[in-house]
Structure formats: structure tokens, C-alpha cells
Design a protein around this motif. Structure first.
Motif, short mmCIF file in Angstrom:
data_model
loop_
_atom_site.label_atom_id
_atom_site.label_comp_id
_atom_site.label_asym_id
_atom_site.label_seq_id
_atom_site.Cartn_x
_atom_site.Cartn_y
_atom_site.Cartn_z
N UNK A 179 0.82 -1.22 0.00
CA UNK A 179 0.00 0.00 0.00
C UNK A 179 0.85 1.26 0.00
N UNK A 180 2.03 1.20 0.64
CA UNK A 180 2.95 2.35 0.63
C UNK A 180 3.61 2.49 -0.74
N UNK A 181 3.96 1.38 -1.35
CA UNK A 181 4.53 1.41 -2.69
C UNK A 181 3.50 2.00 -3.66
N UNK A 182 2.27 1.58 -3.53
CA UNK A 182 1.18 2.11 -4.37
C UNK A 182 1.09 3.62 -4.22
N UNK A 183 1.14 4.10 -2.99
CA UNK A 183 1.06 5.54 -2.73
C UNK A 183 2.20 6.29 -3.43
N UNK A 184 3.40 5.75 -3.38
CA UNK A 184 4.54 6.41 -3.99
C UNK A 184 4.45 6.39 -5.52
N UNK A 185 3.97 5.30 -6.09
CA UNK A 185 3.82 5.23 -7.54
C UNK A 185 2.75 6.20 -8.03
N UNK A 186 1.71 6.39 -7.23
CA UNK A 186 0.70 7.40 -7.56
C UNK A 186 1.33 8.80 -7.56
N UNK A 187 2.19 9.03 -6.62
CA UNK A 187 2.76 10.37 -6.44
C UNK A 187 3.75 10.73 -7.54
N UNK A 188 4.51 9.72 -8.01
CA UNK A 188 5.62 10.00 -8.93
C UNK A 188 5.52 9.13 -10.19
N UNK A 189 5.11 9.71 -11.30
CA UNK A 189 5.00 8.95 -12.55
C UNK A 189 6.33 8.40 -13.06
N UNK A 190 7.44 9.01 -12.64
CA UNK A 190 8.76 8.56 -13.10
C UNK A 190 9.46 7.67 -12.08
N UNK A 214 -1.72 -4.09 -6.78
CA UNK A 214 -0.80 -3.01 -7.14
C UNK A 214 -0.20 -3.25 -8.53
N UNK A 215 0.17 -4.50 -8.81
CA UNK A 215 0.70 -4.82 -10.13
C UNK A 215 -0.32 -4.47 -11.22
N UNK A 216 -1.58 -4.79 -10.97
CA UNK A 216 -2.62 -4.54 -11.96
C UNK A 216 -2.91 -3.05 -12.11
N UNK A 217 -2.78 -2.30 -11.02
CA UNK A 217 -3.00 -0.85 -11.10
C UNK A 217 -1.84 -0.14 -11.79
N UNK A 218 -0.63 -0.68 -11.61
CA UNK A 218 0.57 -0.10 -12.20
C UNK A 218 1.31 -1.17 -13.00
N UNK A 219 0.74 -1.63 -14.10
CA UNK A 219 1.33 -2.76 -14.83
C UNK A 219 2.66 -2.44 -15.48
N UNK A 220 2.97 -1.16 -15.62
CA UNK A 220 4.20 -0.77 -16.32
C UNK A 220 5.29 -0.26 -15.39
N UNK A 221 5.20 -0.54 -14.09
CA UNK A 221 6.13 0.11 -13.15
C UNK A 221 6.96 -0.86 -12.30
N UNK A 222 6.78 -2.16 -12.46
CA UNK A 222 7.51 -3.14 -11.66
C UNK A 222 8.42 -3.98 -12.53
N UNK A 223 9.49 -4.51 -11.92
CA UNK A 223 10.41 -5.40 -12.63
C UNK A 223 11.08 -6.35 -11.65
N UNK A 224 11.62 -7.42 -12.19
CA UNK A 224 12.27 -8.43 -11.35
C UNK A 224 13.75 -8.09 -11.16
N UNK A 225 14.35 -8.69 -10.15
CA UNK A 225 15.77 -8.51 -9.87
C UNK A 225 16.23 -9.54 -8.86
N UNK A 226 17.50 -9.94 -8.97
CA UNK A 226 18.04 -10.97 -8.08
C UNK A 226 18.76 -10.37 -6.89
#
Length: 279
Positions: A179-190, A214-226
Motif C-alpha cells: 500500500x505504501x509502494x502504491x502511494x509512492x507510484x501514484x505520487x511519482x509517474x517517473x 498493485x501490479x494490476x493498477x501499475x502494470x508498467x512500473x515493476x520489474x524483477x531482480x536478483x
């Protein structure tokens, strides 16, 4: 009974094909380090082989010091996307924000090599307001580079206050709640977020409901990493790729592909042209 056996065989064959197709889902690993100790244990050719065998099509790589990244990029310029970490050695992680000699190191590397990003760097809260960090942010602006921040939400706020047009990759999604990540993605498009070194978003190969939303609301903002923060973690790249494909398979195919590799590629197209990605 024979018909049932045939039906089960067909179902199993179809399932196997589907599983194989999902396993072939390419990945852009957005959180790889190849520091001096990893170079000593895993030569560049072997490191590249690990990435390719895991089905990684691109890897955003930084290291302490930067020579590891440069050696890996020379070995596989089609695979490696270089990022400049402001650390000359591991011990810089703790004190770099108060060390002005860091800037000379960063400026020297920027004058000699090309990158797509600055970081991963560790900075929290008011660390962002310190002169060393502010100068690094200014260098990112000047060179049109992305900032890779291992930071809390307060620091992300301060980065965008300093540089509103910044492109920022939030390492580990800040280790914060969905929910905090969602809030930040809402705040900052970049702002983008990687999922490195956390598994709270998936259990048993299925994405958790709160993260899926959150993934469905922001489908273009997440990525995987090791996150290969120690040399031993290099041997986890393959298993982590398998883990990623398992939970991605519980998402719609388009969304899975975005998180697997498309989002990282799209993000990097927003920064200055450079090595590792065609523009």
C-alpha cells in the motif's frame, strides 16, 4: 479406463508445453552486482554463462568498484546494461554520503565510460540533502541518467524534490508494504520499483492478493531482480529466475511479460542513449 488414461496423458502433455512456454519467458534482471570479490570467484565468461543459462536477456549491472561492471560489459555488450555505483569498495556503502572524494571518483568514471544509470546507492531520509548526494543527483541530471536508489520513501520524496524530472528505480520497492509502494507510484509517474531480494509478493508460486492489486493498477512500473550482493548470490540467479517465472505464471500473460522484461526496457528508453539497449 483407457479413454481416461489417454485424456490424462493429453492434459499432462498440454500442461508440460504450457509450463515450458512459461519457463522460456525472458527476463530483464534489474538488480545485479558484480563486485571485486565476485570477479575473483566467477570470471566474466562464467558470469555471462550463468545469466544466459537462466534466460536473462538483459541485466542492469553495477559493482564495487566499477571495474567489475566494465569487465562484464566487455564480455557481453549485448547482455549487460552498465550502471555506475558510487562505491570504490564495499566499505563505502556506509559512509559515502559524507565523503566528498566519492564525487571525484564518480566524475572520473563518467568521463571515461558510458552508463545508463547511477547506483545502486544507499541513502535514507535526509541523506539526500547532503552535498555529496546532491552533487551526484546533479550529475545524473547533467548526463541524463537514471537514479537507482536503495532508499526509504522519505528519501524518494527528497530525490524528486531535488530533481522533479528524475527517472528513479526504487531498489527492493523500498522493502515497503504494497500500500505504501502504491502511494509512492501514484505520487511519482517517473518512479519504478524492482522486486529484488523480497518474496512477500509471492508464495507457493502465486502472487499475493495485495501485491497483485498493485501490479494490476501499475502494470508498467515493476520489474524483477536478483540482487547478487555477495559472490555466492550469483549461483542463485538460475533458481531465482525459475522462482520469478513461477509467480509470473499466475498473472495474465501481458502483465507477466511487462514485469519480466518489458517495463525495464521501457524505463531505460527514457534516459540517455547508451550501452546495453538499442534506441
Amino acid at each position: 479406463m483407457r479413454c481416461l488414461a489417454v485424456s490424462l496423458t493429453v492434459v499432462m502433455a498440454v500442461s508440460a508445453v504450457a509450463a515450458t512456454a512459461q519457463e522460456r519467458l525472458p527476463l530483464f534482471d534489474a538488480h545485479v552486482h558484480y563486485s571485486h570479490d565476485a570477479v575473483e570467484m566467477i570470471p566474466p565468461a562464467a558470469a555471462v554463462a550463468i545469466l544466459r543459462q537462466a534466460g536473462v536477456r538483459k541485466a542492469l549491472v553495477s559493482s564495487s568498484d566499477d571495474e567489475g561492471t566494465q569487465r562484464l560489459w566487455r564480455e557481453a555488450p549485448d547482455l549487460i546494461v552498465p550502471s555506475l555505483r558510487p562505491y570504490r569498495r564495499r566499505s563505502d556503502t556506509a559512509g559515502w554520503t559524507n565523503d566528498p572524494t566519492i564525487i571525484a571518483y564518480v566524475e572520473d568514471r563518467l568521463s571515461r565510460y558510458r552508463y545508463r544509470a547511477l547506483g545502486e546507492f544507499h541513502a535514507f531520509g535526509s541523506d539526500i540533502d547532503k552535498p555529496v548526494v546532491q552533487r551526484m543527483i546533479a550529475l545524473a541530471r547533467h548526463h541524463k541518467l537514471m537514479l537507482r536508489a536503495h532508499s526509504d520513501a522519505d528519501a524518494i520524496d527528497r530525490i524528486f524534490k531535488s530533481y522533479p524530472e528524475a527517472i528513479v528505480l526504487w531498489a527492493h520497492s523500498g522493502f515497503d508494504r504494497p500500500e505504501r509502494v502504491r502511494e509512492m507510484l501514484h505520487k511519482y509517474p517517473n518512479l519504478w520499483a524492482d522486486l529484488a531480494f523480497r518474496n512477500d509478493h509471492a508464495s507457493g508460486g502465486v502472487v499475493a492478493a495485495d501485491w497483485k492489486a498493485v501490479f494490476e493498477e501499475f502494470p508498467d512500473r515493476f520489474m524483477v531482480g536478483t540482487d547478487t550482493f555477495t559472490p555466492e548470490r550469483w549461483h542463485y540467479i538460475g533458481p531465482h529466475a525459475d522462482f520469478s517465472r513461477r509467480w509470473l505464471s499466475s498473472l495474465p500473460r501481458d502483465l507477466a511479460e511487462r514485469i519480466a522484461y518489458r517495463n525495464a526496457e521501457a524505463m531505460l528508453l527514457k534516459v540517455a542513449p547508451g550501452p546495453g539497449l538499442q534506441q
